[in-house]
Design a protein around this motif. Structure first.
Motif, PDB file in Angstrom:
ATOM      1  N   UNK A   1       0.824  -1.205   0.000  1.00 50.34           N
ATOM      2  CA  UNK A   1       0.000   0.000   0.000  1.00 50.34           C
ATOM      3  C   UNK A   1       0.865   1.265   0.000  1.00 50.34           C
ATOM      4  N   UNK A   2       0.467   2.215  -0.834  1.00 52.35           N
ATOM      5  CA  UNK A   2       1.220   3.459  -0.968  1.00 52.35           C
ATOM      6  C   UNK A   2       0.575   4.631  -0.222  1.00 52.35           C
ATOM      7  N   UNK A   3      -0.563   4.397   0.411  1.00 57.95           N
ATOM      8  CA  UNK A   3      -1.212   5.459   1.177  1.00 57.95           C
ATOM      9  C   UNK A   3      -0.265   5.863   2.308  1.00 57.95           C
ATOM     10  N   UNK A   4       0.000   7.149   2.427  1.00 53.19           N
ATOM     11  CA  UNK A   4       0.981   7.651   3.380  1.00 53.19           C
ATOM     12  C   UNK A   4       0.321   7.939   4.734  1.00 53.19           C
ATOM     13  N   UNK A   5       0.256   6.907   5.573  1.00 52.10           N
ATOM     14  CA  UNK A   5      -0.279   7.049   6.919  1.00 52.10           C
ATOM     15  C   UNK A   5       0.423   6.043   7.823  1.00 52.10           C
ATOM     16  N   UNK A   6      -0.091   5.828   9.018  1.00 53.81           N
ATOM     17  CA  UNK A   6       0.585   4.950   9.985  1.00 53.81           C
ATOM     18  C   UNK A   6       0.644   3.484   9.560  1.00 53.81           C
ATOM     19  N   UNK A   7      -0.152   3.078   8.590  1.00 47.74           N
ATOM     20  CA  UNK A   7      -0.112   1.688   8.125  1.00 47.74           C
ATOM     21  C   UNK A   7       0.854   1.478   6.956  1.00 47.74           C
ATOM     22  N   UNK A   8       1.388   2.544   6.408  1.00 47.86           N
ATOM     23  CA  UNK A   8       2.205   2.449   5.194  1.00 47.86           C
ATOM     24  C   UNK A   8       3.307   1.392   5.288  1.00 47.86           C
ATOM     25  N   UNK A   9       3.978   1.316   6.411  1.00 42.85           N
ATOM     26  CA  UNK A   9       5.096   0.376   6.538  1.00 42.85           C
ATOM     27  C   UNK A   9       4.729  -0.918   7.255  1.00 42.85           C
ATOM     28  N   UNK A  10       3.459  -1.136   7.509  1.00 44.91           N
ATOM     29  CA  UNK A  10       3.021  -2.325   8.250  1.00 44.91           C
ATOM     30  C   UNK A  10       2.893  -3.545   7.345  1.00 44.91           C
ATOM     31  N   UNK A  11       2.401  -3.367   6.136  1.00 42.25           N
ATOM     32  CA  UNK A  11       1.990  -4.510   5.326  1.00 42.25           C
ATOM     33  C   UNK A  11       3.129  -5.406   4.855  1.00 42.25           C
TER      34      UNK A  11
END
Length: 178
Positions: A56-66
């Motif tokens: 995912x490229x959405x820039x929020x707190x989940x960006x580096x989780x996946x």
């Protein structure tokens, strides 16, 4: 073992949070995500993850989780039963899993990974969570994850009595699953 524990409850001291903390003691090196404390939004349907075969490229707190989540051996998702489903926080998080399949809709999850799904609910009748667990089984097995669900009924919003009584049983089921 690479373990992710995801708490979908908005209540910091509630039943789901109690379970997350107890499981963090069991897996001290696990990554714990308290979704309500994170700044994120649902899938934006940009399709970049599929077109470019990325996460995912959405820039929020989940960006580096996946990317890390895709490498997990065990994922433990915990959510209260809200009107027969997971919380809004958990649903937004799960919608973002779209990036965990490639352009051919093949799972990016680690081979042999497992998902342990815990539902807490106020109702005594375990069947109240059956729609949620049936849905979850279909979704998570589509990612080639071995799936197991555990329902904790009778969880009052002002008491941890039931989860305290059930935590050893939950851990036993988790041990048997893993």
């Amino acid at each position: 073992m690479n373990v992710f524990i995801v708490n979908g409850s908005p209540r910091k001291e509630g039943n789901s949070a109690f379970i997350a903390k107890a499981l963090l003691e069991k897996y001290p090196d696990a990554t714990l995500l308290n979704l309500n404390e994170m700044n994120y939004k649902g899938c934006q349907s940009c399709y970049t993850c599929r077109k470019e075969n990325t996460f995912c490229v959405v820039n929020d707190d989940l960006k580096n989780v996946f990317e890390s989540l895709a490498e997990a051996d065990l994922i433990i998702l915990i959510s209260p039963n809200y009107y027969g489903f997971v919380t809004g926080q958990m649903k937004l998080f799960l919608d973002r899993w779209y990036c965990l399949k490639d352009a051919n809709r093949m799972s990016k999850m680690k081979k042999g990974a497992k998902l342990f799904f815990v539902v807490t609910q106020g109702a005594q009748n375990r069947d109240y969570a059956s729609n949620t667990t049936s849905w979850a089984k279909k979704v998570f097995e589509s990612f080639n994850l071995k799936f197991y669900s555990y329902i904790v009924p009778g969880c009052k919003s002002d008491s941890l009595d039931m989860v305290k009584m059930k935590i050893d049983d939950l851990k036993m089921h988790l041990n048997m699953f893993v």
